[in-house]
Design a protein around this motif. Structure first.
Motif, PDB file in Angstrom:
ATOM      1  N   LYS A 113      40.698  41.422  27.528  1.00 16.69           N
ATOM      2  CA  LYS A 113      41.754  41.249  28.520  1.00 16.69           C
ATOM      3  C   LYS A 113      41.871  42.476  29.414  1.00 16.69           C
ATOM      4  O   LYS A 113      41.823  43.616  28.944  1.00 16.69           O
ATOM      5  N   PHE A 138      35.743  39.053  31.181  1.00 21.17           N
ATOM      6  CA  PHE A 138      37.206  39.073  31.289  1.00 21.17           C
ATOM      7  C   PHE A 138      37.765  37.697  30.923  1.00 21.17           C
ATOM      8  O   PHE A 138      37.909  36.823  31.772  1.00 21.17           O
ATOM      9  N   THR A 139      38.062  37.514  29.635  1.00 16.51           N
ATOM     10  CA  THR A 139      38.562  36.204  29.203  1.00 16.51           C
ATOM     11  C   THR A 139      40.027  36.020  29.573  1.00 16.51           C
ATOM     12  O   THR A 139      40.504  34.914  29.764  1.00 16.51           O
ATOM     13  N   GLU A 140      40.753  37.169  29.686  1.00 16.40           N
ATOM     14  CA  GLU A 140      42.163  37.097  30.087  1.00 16.40           C
ATOM     15  C   GLU A 140      42.463  38.153  31.142  1.00 16.40           C
ATOM     16  O   GLU A 140      41.870  39.237  31.140  1.00 16.40           O
ATOM     17  N   LEU A 141      43.414  37.815  32.024  1.00 11.97           N
ATOM     18  CA  LEU A 141      43.801  38.716  33.119  1.00 11.97           C
ATOM     19  C   LEU A 141      45.310  38.643  33.301  1.00 11.97           C
ATOM     20  O   LEU A 141      45.878  37.554  33.393  1.00 11.97           O
ATOM     21  N   CYS A 142      45.950  39.818  33.337  1.00 12.60           N
ATOM     22  CA  CYS A 142      47.365  39.866  33.717  1.00 12.60           C
ATOM     23  C   CYS A 142      47.459  40.612  35.044  1.00 12.60           C
ATOM     24  O   CYS A 142      46.967  41.744  35.162  1.00 12.60           O
ATOM     25  N   THR A 166      38.863  32.298  33.083  1.00 12.25           N
ATOM     26  CA  THR A 166      39.740  33.430  32.738  1.00 12.25           C
ATOM     27  C   THR A 166      41.187  32.953  32.724  1.00 12.25           C
ATOM     28  O   THR A 166      41.646  32.338  33.686  1.00 12.25           O
ATOM     29  N   GLU A 218      51.527  43.053  26.788  1.00 12.89           N
ATOM     30  CA  GLU A 218      50.361  42.254  27.206  1.00 12.89           C
ATOM     31  C   GLU A 218      49.094  42.579  26.405  1.00 12.89           C
ATOM     32  O   GLU A 218      48.159  41.780  26.359  1.00 12.89           O
ATOM     33  N   PRO A 239      46.327  44.582  26.981  1.00 16.92           N
ATOM     34  CA  PRO A 239      44.980  44.536  27.564  1.00 16.92           C
ATOM     35  C   PRO A 239      44.087  45.608  26.931  1.00 16.92           C
ATOM     36  O   PRO A 239      44.603  46.579  26.369  1.00 16.92           O
TER      37      PRO A 239
END
Length: 400
Positions: free
Chosen positions: A3, A27-31, A53, A75, A77
């Motif tokens: 992330k 990048f499997t997750e993004l905030c 993502t 979060e 990351p």
């Protein structure tokens, strides 16, 4: 894989976020976090259906260490990519240390009250990042950033020592306005109206703003006027590239831009000293920023190309050698792909790549580092893959 949190949602951030979404394997997750959460939400809405993502958004004040720390801890990351303002670098670094997360940015810290571009404030964090076992990667844009990677690559593959580096930044884009800036007007005008300087024989040589002008024939563009400016990567390259005798940085400006800028300077509109107006304190440059076209609105209007690269002179096997490594980028092609012009594109793509280098562990060691301190090869490969292919010319025209 993991992330990433992007702080900021302006032009460069938008490009980096588009590229992160194209790179879902890493990048499997993004905030996306910004002061104006509606901007983050709009980008999420546009991109979520195009990517694997998983995107979330958050509101954060990047001047507030506690708020940043709480958000990062919530979060979780692996890396934080700082695409906010250079004034906010230190608060975000503090929050990353507090939350135990790697840090990447594209521009070095500068205090709000002086246009001073230097690394000393961020280099002062070296020991703290080392002790925390965290990596801070500074200046992962194009210049600084890619220009530093070009330098490391040239040294690794083509030279035994590099004696002279000229960094040339040409934007031959035309947006049709008599005066506008291609990135944050506040940062842009501060940079251009500051004294110039270059590194020679172990020290700084200072020049008046725009005092030194050269004409250069840029590949795919042609002849353009360029001016010597101070630029932050000179400071780190002077330390990290063996054999260096001189480093200069040149940027192209058209006559219309310079005439408008001189006029604005003469009437005090580029000042960063607060003044009283109608019982309210305002900073003239911040007011000017508010009346100029928003850089993100220039994308659909801008035609032409950018060319950014480095000319190296040095020695290989005892003989003098010259080399020019550069990238050209087309404003309209960039706009078609990510909805931004090439100036934002050339910074946003390397920002994503820097985050990827740290996320994948290809560039990871505890401490605070500039781009040229890591192995350039995986970054150079990624530039070709993600939209900034580079070229090498063995016998370039030199700058006198």
């Amino acid at each position: 894989m993991g992330k990433v949190m992007v702080i900021g949602c302006g032009g460069v951030a938008s490009v980096a976020i588009h590229k992160i979404c194209q790179n879902s394997e890493v990048f499997t997750e993004l905030c996306i976090a910004s002061r104006t959460v509606s901007k983050c939400d709009a980008l999420k809405e546009k991109l979520q259906k195009t990517t694997k993502t998983n995107i979330t958004t958050a509101q954060v004040d990047a001047d507030n260490v506690q708020e940043l720390t709480e958000l990062i801890k919530k979060e979780k990351p692996e890396v934080v990519l700082n695409l906010a303002l250079p004034y906010q670098d230190l608060t975000i670094m503090d929050a990353c240390l507090e939350a135990g997360v790697h840090y990447i940015d594209t521009a070095n810290y500068e205090p709000e009250d002086t246009a001073k571009f230097e690394y000393k404030w961020q280099w002062a964090y070296r020991e703290r990042f080392e002790q925390a076992g965290l990596t801070a990667l500074l200046g992962s844009g194009f210049d600084p950033g890619v220009t530093s990677v070009f330098s490391a690559y040239a040294l690794k593959h083509y030279f035994d020592e590099i004696n002279y580096i000229d960094i040339l930044d040409c934007n031959a884009g035309d947006h049709g306005y008599p005066f506008a800036t291609n990135f944050n007007p506040e940062i842009n005008i501060r940079e251009v109206s500051a004294n110039g300087s270059y590194w020679e024989n172990g020290g700084w040589v200072e020049t008046k703003p725009m005092e030194i002008k050269r004409v250069y024939n840029f590949p795919e563009i042609g002849e353009k006027d360029m001016y010597l400016l101070h630029h932050e990567e000179i400071e780190s390259l002077a330390l990290n590239i063996p054999g260096i005798k001189r480093i200069r940085f040149f940027m192209t400006f058209g006559e219309s831009y310079l005439n408008h800028l001189r006029c604005l300077e003469d009437v005090g509109m580029t000042s960063i000293e607060p003044i009283m107006y109608n019982g309210q304190e305002i900073v003239p440059l911040q007011f000017l920023k508010a009346v100029l076209p928003d850089p993100s609105s220039l994308g659909p209007r801008t035609k032409g190309k950018t060319n950014i690269g480095c000319i190296f002179i040095g020695k290989k096997d005892g003989k003098e050698k010259t080399l020019y490594i550069y990238n050209t980028c087309d404003h309209q092609e960039c706009y078609k792909e990510v909805g931004s012009q090439a100036v934002a594109y050339t910074t946003g793509v390397p920002a994503m790549i820097g985050a990827m280098m740290v996320m994948t562990g290809q560039w990871k060691k505890p401490g605070v580092y500039n781009m040229e301190e890591f192995d350039p090869d995986p970054f150079m490969d990624a530039l070709n893959k993600w939209g900034l292919p580079w070229k090498i010319s063995e016998n370039p025209e030199l700058v006198e």
